[in-house]
Design a protein around this motif. Structure first.
Motif, mmCIF file in Angstrom:
data_model
loop_
_atom_site.group_PDB
_atom_site.id
_atom_site.type_symbol
_atom_site.label_atom_id
_atom_site.label_comp_id
_atom_site.label_asym_id
_atom_site.label_seq_id
_atom_site.Cartn_x
_atom_site.Cartn_y
_atom_site.Cartn_z
ATOM 1 N N PHE A 13 0.796 -1.232 0.000
ATOM 2 C CA PHE A 13 0.000 0.000 0.000
ATOM 3 C C PHE A 13 0.829 1.283 0.000
ATOM 4 N N HIS A 14 2.161 1.159 -0.038
ATOM 5 C CA HIS A 14 3.002 2.345 0.173
ATOM 6 C C HIS A 14 4.142 2.361 -0.851
ATOM 7 N N SER A 15 4.101 3.333 -1.782
ATOM 8 C CA SER A 15 5.174 3.445 -2.785
ATOM 9 C C SER A 15 5.245 4.865 -3.332
ATOM 10 N N PRO A 25 2.116 8.892 -3.244
ATOM 11 C CA PRO A 25 3.032 10.035 -3.285
ATOM 12 C C PRO A 25 2.902 10.886 -2.021
ATOM 13 N N HIS A 26 4.024 11.508 -1.626
ATOM 14 C CA HIS A 26 3.954 12.473 -0.521
ATOM 15 C C HIS A 26 2.985 13.571 -0.923
ATOM 16 N N SER A 27 2.033 13.846 -0.079
ATOM 17 C CA SER A 27 0.936 14.761 -0.427
ATOM 18 C C SER A 27 1.425 16.197 -0.625
ATOM 19 N N MET A 50 -2.363 8.593 -1.155
ATOM 20 C CA MET A 50 -1.293 9.550 -0.872
ATOM 21 C C MET A 50 -0.789 9.271 0.523
ATOM 22 N N GLU A 51 0.465 9.604 0.771
ATOM 23 C CA GLU A 51 1.000 9.617 2.124
ATOM 24 C C GLU A 51 0.894 11.073 2.576
ATOM 25 N N VAL A 52 -0.148 11.347 3.336
ATOM 26 C CA VAL A 52 -0.475 12.733 3.680
ATOM 27 C C VAL A 52 0.293 13.154 4.934
ATOM 28 N N SER A 67 -1.279 8.230 6.540
ATOM 29 C CA SER A 67 -0.884 9.496 7.132
ATOM 30 C C SER A 67 0.383 9.280 7.957
ATOM 31 N N SER A 68 1.320 10.219 7.827
ATOM 32 C CA SER A 68 2.619 10.084 8.487
ATOM 33 C C SER A 68 3.085 11.445 8.993
ATOM 34 N N VAL A 69 3.958 11.403 9.988
ATOM 35 C CA VAL A 69 4.600 12.631 10.451
ATOM 36 C C VAL A 69 6.032 12.639 9.907
ATOM 37 N N HIS A 70 6.338 13.638 9.067
ATOM 38 C CA HIS A 70 7.708 13.851 8.587
ATOM 39 C C HIS A 70 8.246 15.207 9.044
ATOM 40 N N PHE A 71 7.335 16.116 9.382
ATOM 41 C CA PHE A 71 7.742 17.482 9.752
ATOM 42 C C PHE A 71 7.266 17.790 11.168
ATOM 43 N N GLY A 90 1.586 5.572 8.738
ATOM 44 C CA GLY A 90 2.874 5.230 8.137
ATOM 45 C C GLY A 90 3.982 5.190 9.184
ATOM 46 N N HIS A 91 4.893 4.242 9.050
ATOM 47 C CA HIS A 91 6.103 4.110 9.886
ATOM 48 C C HIS A 91 5.977 4.769 11.255
ATOM 49 N N LEU A 92 5.111 4.203 12.049
ATOM 50 C CA LEU A 92 4.674 4.717 13.358
ATOM 51 C C LEU A 92 5.710 5.432 14.240
ATOM 52 N N SER A 150 6.433 -1.925 1.628
ATOM 53 C CA SER A 150 7.852 -1.745 1.296
ATOM 54 C C SER A 150 8.262 -0.275 1.196
ATOM 55 N N ASP A 151 7.295 0.655 1.062
ATOM 56 C CA ASP A 151 7.648 2.074 0.915
ATOM 57 C C ASP A 151 8.671 2.240 -0.217
ATOM 58 N N ALA A 152 8.464 1.469 -1.304
ATOM 59 C CA ALA A 152 9.443 1.434 -2.388
ATOM 60 C C ALA A 152 9.558 2.790 -3.079
HETATM 61 ZN ZN ZN Z 1 7.031 8.444 5.027
#
Ligand code: ZN
Ligand code: ZN
Length: 269
Positions: free
Chosen positions: A18-20, A50-52, A91-93, A117-121, A175-177, A243-245
């Protein structure tokens, strides 16, 4: 609401992802190359995430104006390959607080098949949104520049924001908790064994499992950590192995071994 039954897919086959990422954000392969690699690897379900778009400066995220083109490419690939593989638009929001995240109308109106949904920032004391998800060297630089090396403060902020993201909802898979653990451990080895850190991680795990949101095991980041996976399984969380390929070679990287790892662990709990 997702258009697909994620639970049914996860529990019926290992041939899903589900993640690429592709040409629409920071991926290194086109959607077509990824889909062809996925077919060759035997996948039956493939999700693009895609990263949102975000309302801040970021070279890793897709722009709002390329979203229609992304959806058109999904449709083209479905027409071509839809009889061999189910292709999903996601999307990975990024969650940036109340103003921006999977819960806002913009994302709802895109009618995506499901949302990660993920936290990157996280936000620095001066108000700047800082990407804390990059390589350890860059993280350590940013920690000094924006956070006065306050690693505990950064970790607390990451988990606090993740908990808020889950409580706010509007998405299907987290995503990646506990990915902050990778960079935090590079700066301060052993930090994940500290009691305050474990308490933050457990609080997030408990919040997620109560919410019914699916949790991903991310085979690129190798996250969640072993102790978080144990805690998740104790709480009966449903885990999707993604896989977050970012390349065609990595469509299935480490997925099979991690599916076995999780199934074995589940049987001991
Ligand atoms: Zn991510
Ligand atoms: Zn990703």
């Amino acid at each position: 609401m997702p258009t697909i039954d994620i639970y049914k897919i996860i529990s019926s086959t290992p041939k899903y992802n589900f993640h690429s990422h592709t040409q629409f954000c920071d991926g290194k392969a086109s959607m077509r190359q990824i889909v062809e690699a996925a077919i060759n690897a035997g996948f039956k379900h493939w999700g693009f995430s895609p990263h949102s778009p975000v309302p801040i400066e970021s070279s890793c995220n897709m722009s709002m104006k390329s979203v229609p083109e992304y959806m058109e490419e999904i449709n083209r690939l479905r027409q071509e390959y839809g009889s061999i593989i189910n292709i999903y638009a996601s999307m990975e929001v990024d969650y940036l607080g109340n103003e921006w995240g999977a819960h806002i109308d913009y994302f709802k109106n895109l009618n995506l098949d499901y949302i990660i949904s993920s936290v990157h920032f996280i936000q620095a004391p001066d108000g700047t949104w800082v990407d804390i998800d990059g390589k350890p060297e860059s993280f350590i630089n940013k920690l000094r520049t924006y956070f006065h090396n306050d690693i505990k403060g950064v970790v607390e902020k990451y988990f606090e924001q993740s908990v808020k993201m889950v409580q706010t909802g509007g998405f299907d898979i987290i995503g990646h908790l506990d990915k902050i653990g990778n960079n935090a451990s590079a700066f301060c080895p052993g930090i994940e064994n500290e009691d305050w850190y474990k308490a933050l991680s457990n609080h997030l795990v408990n919040t997620v499992t109560k919410s019914g949101i699916f949790v991903e095991y991310n085979t690129k980041a190798m996250r969640p950590s072993h102790s978080a996976v144990v805690e998740l399984l104790r709480n009966n969380a449903v885990i999707a192995v993604n896989s977050d390929a970012h390349t065609a070679e990595n469509v299935n990287l480490h997925r099979n071994e991690k599916i076995v790892y999780i199934n074995n662990l589940r049987s001991t709990i």
